[in-house]
Design a protein around this motif. Sequence first.
Motif, PDB file in Angstrom:
ATOM      1  N   LEU A 141     -66.691 -28.817  -5.379  1.00 14.97           N
ATOM      2  CA  LEU A 141     -67.096 -28.966  -6.767  1.00 14.97           C
ATOM      3  C   LEU A 141     -66.417 -27.944  -7.664  1.00 14.97           C
ATOM      4  O   LEU A 141     -65.991 -28.240  -8.779  1.00 14.97           O
ATOM      5  CB  LEU A 141     -68.622 -28.827  -6.888  1.00 14.97           C
ATOM      6  N   ASP A 142     -66.312 -26.690  -7.158  1.00 17.76           N
ATOM      7  CA  ASP A 142     -65.633 -25.647  -7.923  1.00 17.76           C
ATOM      8  C   ASP A 142     -64.170 -26.010  -8.163  1.00 17.76           C
ATOM      9  O   ASP A 142     -63.631 -25.787  -9.255  1.00 17.76           O
ATOM     10  CB  ASP A 142     -65.723 -24.303  -7.190  1.00 17.76           C
ATOM     11  N   VAL A 143     -63.504 -26.544  -7.136  1.00 15.18           N
ATOM     12  CA  VAL A 143     -62.101 -26.938  -7.272  1.00 15.18           C
ATOM     13  C   VAL A 143     -61.955 -28.052  -8.302  1.00 15.18           C
ATOM     14  O   VAL A 143     -61.054 -28.061  -9.137  1.00 15.18           O
ATOM     15  CB  VAL A 143     -61.527 -27.379  -5.904  1.00 15.18           C
ATOM     16  N   GLN A 144     -62.912 -29.025  -8.258  1.00 12.42           N
ATOM     17  CA  GLN A 144     -62.857 -30.129  -9.204  1.00 12.42           C
ATOM     18  C   GLN A 144     -63.069 -29.638 -10.632  1.00 12.42           C
ATOM     19  O   GLN A 144     -62.400 -30.085 -11.566  1.00 12.42           O
ATOM     20  CB  GLN A 144     -63.908 -31.177  -8.839  1.00 12.42           C
ATOM     21  N   ARG A 145     -64.032 -28.705 -10.802  1.00  9.93           N
ATOM     22  CA  ARG A 145     -64.266 -28.177 -12.148  1.00  9.93           C
ATOM     23  C   ARG A 145     -63.034 -27.428 -12.649  1.00  9.93           C
ATOM     24  O   ARG A 145     -62.629 -27.562 -13.807  1.00  9.93           O
ATOM     25  CB  ARG A 145     -65.471 -27.229 -12.123  1.00  9.93           C
ATOM     26  N   SER A 146     -62.440 -26.622 -11.751  1.00  7.17           N
ATOM     27  CA  SER A 146     -61.242 -25.876 -12.127  1.00  7.17           C
ATOM     28  C   SER A 146     -60.104 -26.814 -12.490  1.00  7.17           C
ATOM     29  O   SER A 146     -59.397 -26.619 -13.489  1.00  7.17           O
ATOM     30  CB  SER A 146     -60.808 -24.958 -10.974  1.00  7.17           C
ATOM     31  N   SER A 147     -59.939 -27.885 -11.700  1.00  2.00           N
ATOM     32  CA  SER A 147     -58.888 -28.856 -11.980  1.00  2.00           C
ATOM     33  C   SER A 147     -59.143 -29.565 -13.307  1.00  2.00           C
ATOM     34  O   SER A 147     -58.226 -29.811 -14.085  1.00  2.00           O
ATOM     35  CB  SER A 147     -58.809 -29.873 -10.845  1.00  2.00           C
ATOM     36  N   GLY A 148     -60.415 -29.876 -13.578  1.00  2.00           N
ATOM     37  CA  GLY A 148     -60.750 -30.525 -14.828  1.00  2.00           C
ATOM     38  C   GLY A 148     -60.468 -29.641 -16.018  1.00  2.00           C
ATOM     39  O   GLY A 148     -59.961 -30.094 -17.051  1.00  2.00           O
ATOM     40  N   MET A 149     -60.798 -28.342 -15.893  1.00  2.00           N
ATOM     41  CA  MET A 149     -60.524 -27.408 -16.975  1.00  2.00           C
ATOM     42  C   MET A 149     -59.026 -27.309 -17.236  1.00  2.00           C
ATOM     43  O   MET A 149     -58.581 -27.303 -18.383  1.00  2.00           O
ATOM     44  CB  MET A 149     -61.088 -26.035 -16.615  1.00  2.00           C
ATOM     45  N   VAL A 150     -58.256 -27.209 -16.158  1.00  2.00           N
ATOM     46  CA  VAL A 150     -56.802 -27.097 -16.295  1.00  2.00           C
ATOM     47  C   VAL A 150     -56.230 -28.329 -16.967  1.00  2.00           C
ATOM     48  O   VAL A 150     -55.277 -28.256 -17.749  1.00  2.00           O
ATOM     49  CB  VAL A 150     -56.144 -26.872 -14.915  1.00  2.00           C
ATOM     50  N   ARG A 151     -56.822 -29.495 -16.677  1.00  2.01           N
ATOM     51  CA  ARG A 151     -56.305 -30.747 -17.222  1.00  2.01           C
ATOM     52  C   ARG A 151     -56.720 -30.960 -18.678  1.00  2.01           C
ATOM     53  O   ARG A 151     -55.908 -31.368 -19.517  1.00  2.01           O
ATOM     54  CB  ARG A 151     -56.785 -31.926 -16.369  1.00  2.01           C
ATOM     55  N   TRP A 152     -57.995 -30.677 -18.992  1.00  2.00           N
ATOM     56  CA  TRP A 152     -58.503 -31.061 -20.296  1.00  2.00           C
ATOM     57  C   TRP A 152     -58.474 -29.950 -21.338  1.00  2.00           C
ATOM     58  O   TRP A 152     -58.291 -30.236 -22.534  1.00  2.00           O
ATOM     59  CB  TRP A 152     -59.933 -31.578 -20.147  1.00  2.00           C
ATOM     60  N   ALA A 153     -58.638 -28.713 -20.942  1.00  2.00           N
ATOM     61  CA  ALA A 153     -58.664 -27.626 -21.921  1.00  2.00           C
ATOM     62  C   ALA A 153     -57.384 -27.559 -22.760  1.00  2.00           C
ATOM     63  O   ALA A 153     -57.461 -27.421 -23.993  1.00  2.00           O
ATOM     64  CB  ALA A 153     -58.921 -26.294 -21.227  1.00  2.00           C
ATOM     65  N   PRO A 154     -56.200 -27.653 -22.157  1.00  2.00           N
ATOM     66  CA  PRO A 154     -54.981 -27.612 -22.972  1.00  2.00           C
ATOM     67  C   PRO A 154     -54.888 -28.777 -23.956  1.00  2.00           C
ATOM     68  O   PRO A 154     -54.412 -28.604 -25.081  1.00  2.00           O
ATOM     69  CB  PRO A 154     -53.852 -27.677 -21.938  1.00  2.00           C
ATOM     70  N   LEU A 155     -55.352 -29.955 -23.536  1.00  2.00           N
ATOM     71  CA  LEU A 155     -55.310 -31.111 -24.421  1.00  2.00           C
ATOM     72  C   LEU A 155     -56.248 -30.927 -25.600  1.00  2.00           C
ATOM     73  O   LEU A 155     -55.907 -31.270 -26.745  1.00  2.00           O
ATOM     74  CB  LEU A 155     -55.678 -32.376 -23.645  1.00  2.00           C
ATOM     75  N   VAL A 156     -57.423 -30.390 -25.325  1.00  2.00           N
ATOM     76  CA  VAL A 156     -58.373 -30.123 -26.406  1.00  2.00           C
ATOM     77  C   VAL A 156     -57.796 -29.081 -27.366  1.00  2.00           C
ATOM     78  O   VAL A 156     -57.915 -29.210 -28.590  1.00  2.00           O
ATOM     79  CB  VAL A 156     -59.717 -29.650 -25.832  1.00  2.00           C
ATOM     80  N   ALA A 157     -57.153 -28.052 -26.815  1.00  2.00           N
ATOM     81  CA  ALA A 157     -56.546 -27.017 -27.654  1.00  2.00           C
ATOM     82  C   ALA A 157     -55.451 -27.615 -28.544  1.00  2.00           C
ATOM     83  O   ALA A 157     -55.328 -27.268 -29.722  1.00  2.00           O
ATOM     84  CB  ALA A 157     -55.966 -25.903 -26.776  1.00  2.00           C
ATOM     85  N   PHE A 158     -54.640 -28.514 -27.973  1.00  2.00           N
ATOM     86  CA  PHE A 158     -53.602 -29.166 -28.772  1.00  2.00           C
ATOM     87  C   PHE A 158     -54.238 -30.024 -29.862  1.00  2.00           C
ATOM     88  O   PHE A 158     -53.748 -30.064 -30.998  1.00  2.00           O
ATOM     89  CB  PHE A 158     -52.704 -30.023 -27.873  1.00  2.00           C
ATOM     90  N   GLY A 159     -55.337 -30.696 -29.524  1.00  2.00           N
ATOM     91  CA  GLY A 159     -56.052 -31.483 -30.527  1.00  2.00           C
ATOM     92  C   GLY A 159     -56.591 -30.616 -31.653  1.00  2.00           C
ATOM     93  O   GLY A 159     -56.545 -31.000 -32.830  1.00  2.00           O
ATOM     94  N   VAL A 160     -57.082 -29.435 -31.319  1.00  2.00           N
ATOM     95  CA  VAL A 160     -57.569 -28.499 -32.334  1.00  2.00           C
ATOM     96  C   VAL A 160     -56.422 -28.068 -33.246  1.00  2.00           C
ATOM     97  O   VAL A 160     -56.592 -27.911 -34.462  1.00  2.00           O
ATOM     98  CB  VAL A 160     -58.234 -27.278 -31.667  1.00  2.00           C
ATOM     99  N   LEU A 161     -55.242 -27.885 -32.654  1.00  4.06           N
ATOM    100  CA  LEU A 161     -54.064 -27.532 -33.458  1.00  4.06           C
ATOM    101  C   LEU A 161     -53.772 -28.639 -34.479  1.00  4.06           C
ATOM    102  O   LEU A 161     -53.501 -28.351 -35.657  1.00  4.06           O
ATOM    103  CB  LEU A 161     -52.856 -27.330 -32.551  1.00  4.06           C
ATOM    104  N   LEU A 162     -53.834 -29.892 -34.042  1.00  6.39           N
ATOM    105  CA  LEU A 162     -53.598 -31.002 -34.962  1.00  6.39           C
ATOM    106  C   LEU A 162     -54.624 -31.007 -36.089  1.00  6.39           C
ATOM    107  O   LEU A 162     -54.290 -31.234 -37.258  1.00  6.39           O
ATOM    108  CB  LEU A 162     -53.648 -32.331 -34.207  1.00  6.39           C
TER     109      LEU A 162
END
Length: 478
Positions: free
Chosen positions: A15-36
Amino acid sequence: MSGADPQTAIHDTELDVQRSSGMVRWAPLVAFGVLLLGLARHAGSGISDPDTLWHVLAGDHLWDSHQFAGPDPLSRFTVEPWVLNQWLPELGMALANHLGGLAAVSWVTHVARVGVCLVIFVACRSVAGPLAAAFVASAAVLGTADSLSPRPQLVGFLLLGVVVLAWLRTAGDGRTRWWLVAVMWLWACCHGTWVAGVTVGAAVVVGLALDGRVSRRHLIRLGSVVAAGALVTAVTPLGPRLYESFATVRAVSPYILEWRLPTLTSPSVVVTLGLALAVPLLWWVARRRPDRVQLLLWLVGVGWGASSMRTVAIGAIILAPLAAQALDTALRRPRTVTTRSEAAVVAGAAVLSIALAAILAVGGPSDPQKVPAALDTTLSSLPAGTVVWNSDLLGGWLMWSHPDLAHTSDTRAELYGPAKARDYLTVIDARPGWEDPFDSVHPAAALVEERSGLATALQSRGWSVSGRDAGYVLLLRG
């Protein structure tokens, strides 16, 4: 602890690995969306760029006259023919102003700005995972920040991103994308940055030839796409006159700040330099030898980025996918396929940004900004045809708000020629000999920066101060 269930521990770890993988995948996209979303704030600031107004007027002139080149209708002091080599976006800007005023121009600008950001991200994502793509695309947007102003060059940057993406895919799959010829024709109708597209295509074709990855017959087809894309620029409505602007701009470039060599005082230059240096460094860290296509594209990106302040953004766009791929390789992360959810996050942020920009633009100022609007009454009281010696930054505003007055300069420096460009710098700083070029145009008023040498010199000659606003002073002949 000794009684803990090993299966439970394993499950928790997964579960920890999945959460970490999810953060790595989605956090940058959300940050880019915030930039827009953050970029939308510019739409509510109104129009302050000194070029925007004359671009709108150029579009109006073309709508009315259907003339793509000829004598300048906006100033009596220009000496070169006016070649409308950015006519298509100018028509769009004029139409937007007709429909919704400068607020609409500001909103359309933001739409183009978001388009530039998206195409940079897509180019990065095509060669790297979401983490590297979002991080590098955000950096590249900062690298273009100095040039994301309400001008036709935004369309040029958007099409550059499309061309870079297309040629990167050609380098990967070898397909001959003839539609790029049509893109080059469209680009030549929008902005002179189309030349960068030719260099990108040539770099990929030469790199493929050096790598020996495609047959000679296929190389000829790919080379034909580049050649046809360059040749088709001669058959726009301007015809061969399109190329006149290159010579006139080159003649005055030593006197234009935007064409000076890049300096590290600009954050965009610093970021683009970081991208340029990061690519070979990451290649070295990953112990990966780049192919010739990547190496030549890197050289092209560095070359454009180092040429002038005006072309820093071009360098950032070309370097972005190279940096994203190199970072992804150095992180040793497999490039995942873009999912619908991922695309929805980025597309949703773009739509929200455009919608927010519309609201801010409507609620923002409807008149030009950072201009001495408090002096409007005095300027309007001057007799029609009065010559006003002005700061070139105010030329567009004067032709917009006071077309009956004769302004002496504006930011279309190429139309005034190198001699007048030199005279302008001599006069505005009140350097030795400034009196002759100043008196030769017989000005009855001067509208210049309050702290300029000319403002001081004119007051010493008996000119009176009629008013001050926004850092400018209006002086009348005594």
